[in-house]
Design a protein around this motif. Structure first.
Motif, PDB file in Angstrom:
ATOM      1  N   GLU A  70      36.853  35.618  45.874  1.00 23.73           N
ATOM      2  CA  GLU A  70      36.121  34.611  46.647  1.00 23.73           C
ATOM      3  C   GLU A  70      35.832  33.357  45.826  1.00 23.73           C
ATOM      4  N   GLN A  71      35.366  33.543  44.593  1.00 25.91           N
ATOM      5  CA  GLN A  71      34.988  32.386  43.782  1.00 25.91           C
ATOM      6  C   GLN A  71      36.190  31.574  43.324  1.00 25.91           C
ATOM      7  N   LEU A  72      37.291  32.240  43.044  1.00 23.06           N
ATOM      8  CA  LEU A  72      38.484  31.539  42.583  1.00 23.06           C
ATOM      9  C   LEU A  72      39.353  31.034  43.724  1.00 23.06           C
ATOM     10  N   ASP A  73      39.109  31.574  44.935  1.00 25.35           N
ATOM     11  CA  ASP A  73      39.887  31.197  46.113  1.00 25.35           C
ATOM     12  C   ASP A  73      41.376  31.479  45.915  1.00 25.35           C
ATOM     13  N   VAL A  74      41.651  32.686  45.410  1.00 21.63           N
ATOM     14  CA  VAL A  74      43.029  33.134  45.240  1.00 21.63           C
ATOM     15  C   VAL A  74      43.137  34.545  45.804  1.00 21.63           C
ATOM     16  N   GLY A  75      44.353  35.065  45.862  1.00 20.69           N
ATOM     17  CA  GLY A  75      44.571  36.390  46.402  1.00 20.69           C
ATOM     18  C   GLY A  75      44.226  37.493  45.417  1.00 20.69           C
ATOM     19  N   ARG A  76      44.098  38.710  45.953  1.00 17.02           N
ATOM     20  CA  ARG A  76      43.779  39.865  45.107  1.00 17.02           C
ATOM     21  C   ARG A  76      44.844  40.099  44.038  1.00 17.02           C
ATOM     22  N   ASN A  77      46.112  39.930  44.415  1.00 12.79           N
ATOM     23  CA  ASN A  77      47.185  40.177  43.451  1.00 12.79           C
ATOM     24  C   ASN A  77      47.098  39.222  42.262  1.00 12.79           C
ATOM     25  N   THR A  78      46.718  37.974  42.537  1.00 12.29           N
ATOM     26  CA  THR A  78      46.577  36.995  41.453  1.00 12.29           C
ATOM     27  C   THR A  78      45.478  37.413  40.497  1.00 12.29           C
ATOM     28  N   VAL A  79      44.340  37.826  41.038  1.00 15.95           N
ATOM     29  CA  VAL A  79      43.230  38.275  40.203  1.00 15.95           C
ATOM     30  C   VAL A  79      43.633  39.511  39.410  1.00 15.95           C
ATOM     31  N   ARG A  80      44.305  40.454  40.077  1.00 12.33           N
ATOM     32  CA  ARG A  80      44.710  41.676  39.399  1.00 12.33           C
ATOM     33  C   ARG A  80      45.675  41.398  38.256  1.00 12.33           C
ATOM     34  N   GLU A  81      46.634  40.486  38.472  1.00 13.01           N
ATOM     35  CA  GLU A  81      47.583  40.146  37.413  1.00 13.01           C
ATOM     36  C   GLU A  81      46.882  39.484  36.236  1.00 13.01           C
ATOM     37  N   PRO A 131      32.566  40.139  36.886  1.00 10.37           N
ATOM     38  CA  PRO A 131      32.363  40.315  38.330  1.00 10.37           C
ATOM     39  C   PRO A 131      33.445  41.191  38.953  1.00 10.37           C
ATOM     40  N   ALA A 132      33.079  41.868  40.033  1.00  8.37           N
ATOM     41  CA  ALA A 132      34.025  42.739  40.736  1.00  8.37           C
ATOM     42  C   ALA A 132      35.152  41.914  41.348  1.00  8.37           C
ATOM     43  N   GLU A 133      36.259  42.573  41.596  1.00  5.40           N
ATOM     44  CA  GLU A 133      37.444  41.886  42.116  1.00  5.40           C
ATOM     45  C   GLU A 133      37.170  41.058  43.375  1.00  5.40           C
ATOM     46  N   PRO A 134      36.458  41.584  44.394  1.00  2.00           N
ATOM     47  CA  PRO A 134      36.195  40.763  45.590  1.00  2.00           C
ATOM     48  C   PRO A 134      35.426  39.486  45.276  1.00  2.00           C
TER      49      PRO A 134
END
Length: 247
Positions: free
Chosen positions: A42-53, A35-38
């Motif tokens: 949304e699904q993980l309920d975390v910030g973009r930086n967390t997902v990116r890391e 899935p795309a970053e956004p």
């Protein structure tokens, strides 16, 4: 397994753990786009930086692969599988085939000792699908069917480590299979239906020696085809090892 909201402290590690579970469980299959970053945010309920890391960490291990302008794809089903694929990319076709051969011989022997009626049904079906794919002339479908057949043999051995290792190897050895099928040898050698059928017959008869002999017959034909294929090896040492594997 659906993604769940992450509310604990070490967010990056927890997100990595969830992503690894989705990949290992097959919900994010090898070759598919995640899935795309956004959506992940949304699904993980975390910030973009967390997902990116988290994504960056899995890219580093080789489990994920970013593609410019397209997204991020699953490359391997585990960190171990990614390591195997990295190593195989530095090996010649014949060298990689020899490793596969060792696993296939053991898988055939163990399958003959441990197979169930359900395993046998799966093997007969896989053999039929493989034959139909060959007759259709669809090379990609035939290679997929051949890989599925040998995965079924490995599964019938009922050794989870062997099956997982073979699965990682077979995904990385697609080019090797293409070299064998495309080699300038008789059709019977490229198809190898008789030797594959002999493997299943021996497994059905629960004859481990016959299963190993049938596997060796199949493997020796494949090695011979690779030895006659340009760039499959860089030295006569590989050829000598291939001959030894048949003994």
């Amino acid at each position: 397994m659906p993604l769940r909201s992450t509310a604990r402290t070490n967010l990056v590690d927890l997100v990595i753990e969830q992503m690894e579970s989705l990949i290992a469980g097959g919900e994010w299959q090898v070759g598919t786009k995640i899935p795309a970053e956004p959506v992940l945010v949304e699904q993980l309920d975390v910030g973009r930086n967390t997902v990116r890391e988290a994504v960056r960490a899995l890219v580093h291990t080789g489990m994920l692969e970013p593609r410019q302008g397209d997204g991020t794809y699953v490359r391997a089903s585990s960190g171990f599988g990614a390591a195997v694929q990295r190593r195989l990319r530095r090996a010649g076709d014949l060298e990689a085939f020899e490793v596969r051969a060792s696993l296939e011989r053991d898988a055939a022997r163990y399958a003959a000792q441990r197979r169930t009626d359900e395993d046998l049904t799966t093997l007969r079906t896989a053999l039929s699908v493989r034959d139909q794919a060959w007759k259709s002339g669809d090379l990609a479908a035939f290679i997929d069917a051949d890989m599925d057949f040998h995965r079924a043999v490995a599964a019938a051995a009922h050794n989870s480590v062997l099956a997982e290792l073979y699965d990682h190897l077979s995904d990385a050895l697609r080019s090797t299979l293409q070299s064998v099928v495309g080699a300038p040898v008789p059709e019977s050698v490229r198809n190898q239906y008789a030797s594959h059928e002999a493997i299943v017959d021996a497994i059905e008869a629960q004859d481990p020696e016959a299963a190993e002999r049938a596997a060796l017959a199949h493997l020796s034909e494949g090695m011979a085809a690779l030895r006659d294929t340009p760039d499959s090896t860089d030295s006569t040492t590989h050829t000598d090892r291939a001959k030894g594997a048949q003994e």
